[in-house]
Design a protein around this motif. Structure first.
Motif, PDB file in Angstrom:
ATOM      1  N   LYS A 108       0.879  -1.383  -0.125  1.00  0.00           N
ATOM      2  CA  LYS A 108      -0.081   0.096  -0.031  1.00  0.00           C
ATOM      3  C   LYS A 108       1.002   1.427   0.027  1.00  0.00           C
ATOM      4  CE  LYS A 108      -3.728  -2.251   2.690  1.00  0.00           C
ATOM      5  NZ  LYS A 108      -4.168  -2.173   4.177  1.00  0.00           N
ATOM      6  N   GLU A 109       0.169   2.400  -0.436  1.00  0.00           N
ATOM      7  CA  GLU A 109       0.902   3.697  -0.538  1.00  0.00           C
ATOM      8  C   GLU A 109       1.546   3.848   0.908  1.00  0.00           C
ATOM      9  OE1 GLU A 109       0.122   8.176  -1.599  1.00  0.00           O
ATOM     10  OE2 GLU A 109      -1.330   6.716  -2.100  1.00  0.00           O
ATOM     11  N   GLU A 110       0.530   3.773   2.208  1.00  0.00           N
ATOM     12  CA  GLU A 110       1.268   4.099   3.521  1.00  0.00           C
ATOM     13  C   GLU A 110       2.406   3.293   3.877  1.00  0.00           C
ATOM     14  OE1 GLU A 110      -2.130   2.978   5.623  1.00  0.00           O
ATOM     15  OE2 GLU A 110      -3.554   4.578   4.945  1.00  0.00           O
ATOM     16  N   ASP A 111       2.350   1.910   3.563  1.00  0.00           N
ATOM     17  CA  ASP A 111       3.441   0.917   3.707  1.00  0.00           C
ATOM     18  C   ASP A 111       4.732   1.628   2.861  1.00  0.00           C
ATOM     19  OD1 ASP A 111       1.876  -0.203   5.587  1.00  0.00           O
ATOM     20  OD2 ASP A 111       1.479  -1.788   4.150  1.00  0.00           O
ATOM     21  N   GLN A 112       4.597   1.947   1.582  1.00  0.00           N
ATOM     22  CA  GLN A 112       5.703   2.327   0.832  1.00  0.00           C
ATOM     23  C   GLN A 112       6.399   3.464   1.655  1.00  0.00           C
ATOM     24  OE1 GLN A 112       4.953   2.950  -3.288  1.00  0.00           O
ATOM     25  NE2 GLN A 112       3.651   1.140  -3.544  1.00  0.00           N
ATOM     26  N   LYS A 113       5.762   4.659   2.015  1.00  0.00           N
ATOM     27  CA  LYS A 113       6.109   5.866   2.671  1.00  0.00           C
ATOM     28  C   LYS A 113       6.888   5.260   4.022  1.00  0.00           C
ATOM     29  CE  LYS A 113       2.594   8.902   0.788  1.00  0.00           C
ATOM     30  NZ  LYS A 113       1.530   9.846   1.120  1.00  0.00           N
ATOM     31  N   TYR A 114       6.156   4.544   4.687  1.00  0.00           N
ATOM     32  CA  TYR A 114       6.887   3.876   5.850  1.00  0.00           C
ATOM     33  C   TYR A 114       8.243   3.123   5.769  1.00  0.00           C
ATOM     34  CZ  TYR A 114       6.635   1.972  10.674  1.00  0.00           C
ATOM     35  OH  TYR A 114       7.042   1.359  11.778  1.00  0.00           O
ATOM     36  N   ILE A 115       8.150   2.426   4.656  1.00  0.00           N
ATOM     37  CA  ILE A 115       9.424   1.597   4.589  1.00  0.00           C
ATOM     38  C   ILE A 115      10.383   2.435   3.939  1.00  0.00           C
ATOM     39  CG2 ILE A 115       8.965   0.577   2.291  1.00  0.00           C
ATOM     40  CD1 ILE A 115      10.460  -1.164   5.399  1.00  0.00           C
ATOM     41  N   ASP A 132      14.907   1.500  16.202  1.00  0.00           N
ATOM     42  CA  ASP A 132      14.469   2.860  16.242  1.00  0.00           C
ATOM     43  C   ASP A 132      13.178   3.177  16.320  1.00  0.00           C
ATOM     44  OD1 ASP A 132      14.366   5.561  15.864  1.00  0.00           O
ATOM     45  OD2 ASP A 132      15.616   5.607  14.003  1.00  0.00           O
ATOM     46  N   THR A 133      12.737   3.499  17.569  1.00  0.00           N
ATOM     47  CA  THR A 133      11.308   3.566  17.804  1.00  0.00           C
ATOM     48  C   THR A 133      10.740   5.001  16.949  1.00  0.00           C
ATOM     49  OG1 THR A 133      11.609   4.651  19.820  1.00  0.00           O
ATOM     50  CG2 THR A 133      11.218   2.144  19.696  1.00  0.00           C
ATOM     51  N   LYS A 134      11.562   5.833  16.783  1.00  0.00           N
ATOM     52  CA  LYS A 134      11.096   6.919  16.006  1.00  0.00           C
ATOM     53  C   LYS A 134      10.645   6.935  14.607  1.00  0.00           C
ATOM     54  CE  LYS A 134      13.170  10.512  19.265  1.00  0.00           C
ATOM     55  NZ  LYS A 134      14.197  11.700  19.228  1.00  0.00           N
ATOM     56  N   ILE A 135      11.741   6.221  13.971  1.00  0.00           N
ATOM     57  CA  ILE A 135      11.264   5.615  12.423  1.00  0.00           C
ATOM     58  C   ILE A 135      10.160   4.696  12.356  1.00  0.00           C
ATOM     59  CG2 ILE A 135      12.165   4.817  10.542  1.00  0.00           C
ATOM     60  CD1 ILE A 135      13.113   7.707  10.885  1.00  0.00           C
ATOM     61  N   ASN A 136      10.506   3.668  13.310  1.00  0.00           N
ATOM     62  CA  ASN A 136       9.456   2.381  13.248  1.00  0.00           C
ATOM     63  C   ASN A 136       8.582   2.802  14.328  1.00  0.00           C
ATOM     64  OD1 ASN A 136       8.522   0.027  13.036  1.00  0.00           O
ATOM     65  ND2 ASN A 136      10.311  -1.139  14.051  1.00  0.00           N
ATOM     66  N   TYR A 137       7.736   3.585  14.367  1.00  0.00           N
ATOM     67  CA  TYR A 137       6.597   4.003  15.346  1.00  0.00           C
ATOM     68  C   TYR A 137       5.686   2.968  15.214  1.00  0.00           C
ATOM     69  CZ  TYR A 137       4.338   6.001  11.021  1.00  0.00           C
ATOM     70  OH  TYR A 137       3.986   6.171  10.025  1.00  0.00           O
ATOM     71  N   MET A 138       5.264   2.158  14.053  1.00  0.00           N
ATOM     72  CA  MET A 138       4.497   1.315  14.356  1.00  0.00           C
ATOM     73  C   MET A 138       4.974  -0.209  14.939  1.00  0.00           C
ATOM     74  SD  MET A 138       1.483   1.997  12.711  1.00  0.00           S
ATOM     75  CE  MET A 138       0.967   0.803  11.897  1.00  0.00           C
ATOM     76  N   GLN A 139       6.225  -0.051  15.313  1.00  0.00           N
ATOM     77  CA  GLN A 139       6.594  -1.262  15.936  1.00  0.00           C
ATOM     78  C   GLN A 139       6.839  -2.502  15.366  1.00  0.00           C
ATOM     79  OE1 GLN A 139       5.714  -1.325  20.093  1.00  0.00           O
ATOM     80  NE2 GLN A 139       6.717   0.828  20.381  1.00  0.00           N
ATOM     81  N   HIS A 140       7.109  -2.411  14.166  1.00  0.00           N
ATOM     82  CA  HIS A 140       7.323  -3.688  13.202  1.00  0.00           C
ATOM     83  C   HIS A 140       8.318  -4.384  13.802  1.00  0.00           C
ATOM     84  CE1 HIS A 140       3.778  -2.745  10.558  1.00  0.00           C
ATOM     85  NE2 HIS A 140       4.366  -1.810  10.193  1.00  0.00           N
ATOM     86  N   THR A 141       8.377  -5.849  13.530  1.00  0.00           N
ATOM     87  CA  THR A 141       9.309  -6.591  13.800  1.00  0.00           C
ATOM     88  C   THR A 141      10.358  -6.449  12.862  1.00  0.00           C
ATOM     89  OG1 THR A 141       8.622  -8.566  12.949  1.00  0.00           O
ATOM     90  CG2 THR A 141       7.791  -8.221  15.331  1.00  0.00           C
ATOM     91  N   GLU A 142      11.512  -7.214  12.963  1.00  0.00           N
ATOM     92  CA  GLU A 142      12.575  -7.053  12.186  1.00  0.00           C
ATOM     93  C   GLU A 142      12.076  -7.833  10.654  1.00  0.00           C
ATOM     94  OE1 GLU A 142      17.433  -8.350  11.670  1.00  0.00           O
ATOM     95  OE2 GLU A 142      16.411  -8.377  13.631  1.00  0.00           O
TER      96      GLU A 142
END
Length: 177
Positions: A108-115, A132-142
């Motif tokens: 999705k477009e949101e996920d593209q911007k996120y990654i 990095d919790t500031k960039i990975n604010y959704m707290q996805h796993t590795e």
């Protein structure tokens, strides 16, 4: 005051039983099948088992069963006098409607911007991006970040909404080749 074993009675189910409040709407299970199709209703015999009835209609009750394990006396021979066209309403014309197929984008477009934010800062080091919790604010796993990154790198130019960061442009070029 003394409770006279009230907790024991409650756990045993003697106290607090619920009853059906509306007896008119409660229906018991009816063993006779309610069949809407007239042809199937005509060939269905409620006194026989469902597998025998399906065999009379020319169908197999359990198609995935191994026919080798069934004794020849127990094998049900399908009826030959039933016409399949009678069972199902088949339209007269062969015109099929063309369904519009939408291009499904794997990301999705949101996920593209996120990654892209993660890739721009850390490249393909998903372990650092995970921490990095500031960039990975959704707290996805590795592993989730790794899958999202791999999907983003595999996107076509038409599917990609966001520009590829400089740190991973070399990875995109190797994937395209």
């Amino acid at each position: 005051m003394v409770k006279h074993g009230r907790n024991k009675k409650r756990r045993a189910g003697r106290i607090g039983r619920t009853k059906l409040k509306n007896k008119h709407s409660f229906r018991r299970w009816d063993p006779k099948p309610q069949i809407a199709d007239a042809v199937v209703r005509q060939h269905w015999d409620p006194s026989k088992s469902p597998s025998v009835n399906l065999a009379n209609l020319g169908l197999v009750a359990r198609p995935n069963d191994d026919a080798k394990n069934i004794a020849p006396s127990q094998r049900i021979q399908p009826a030959t006098n039933v016409n399949v066209v009678e069972l199902f309403d088949i339209p007269d014309s062969d015109e099929l409607r063309e369904q519009k197929r939408q291009r499904r984008c794997p990301l999705k477009e949101e996920d593209q911007k996120y990654i892209v934010k993660c890739l721009a800062k850390y490249g393909d080091d998903y372990g650092k991006a995970f921490r990095d919790t500031k960039i990975n604010y959704m707290q996805h796993t590795e592993n989730q970040l790794r899958k999202m990154g791999a999907r983003f790198l595999l996107l076509n130019k038409e599917q990609r909404v966001v520009d590829v960061p400089e740190k991973v442009k070399a990875l995109v070029k190797t994937v395209e080749q």
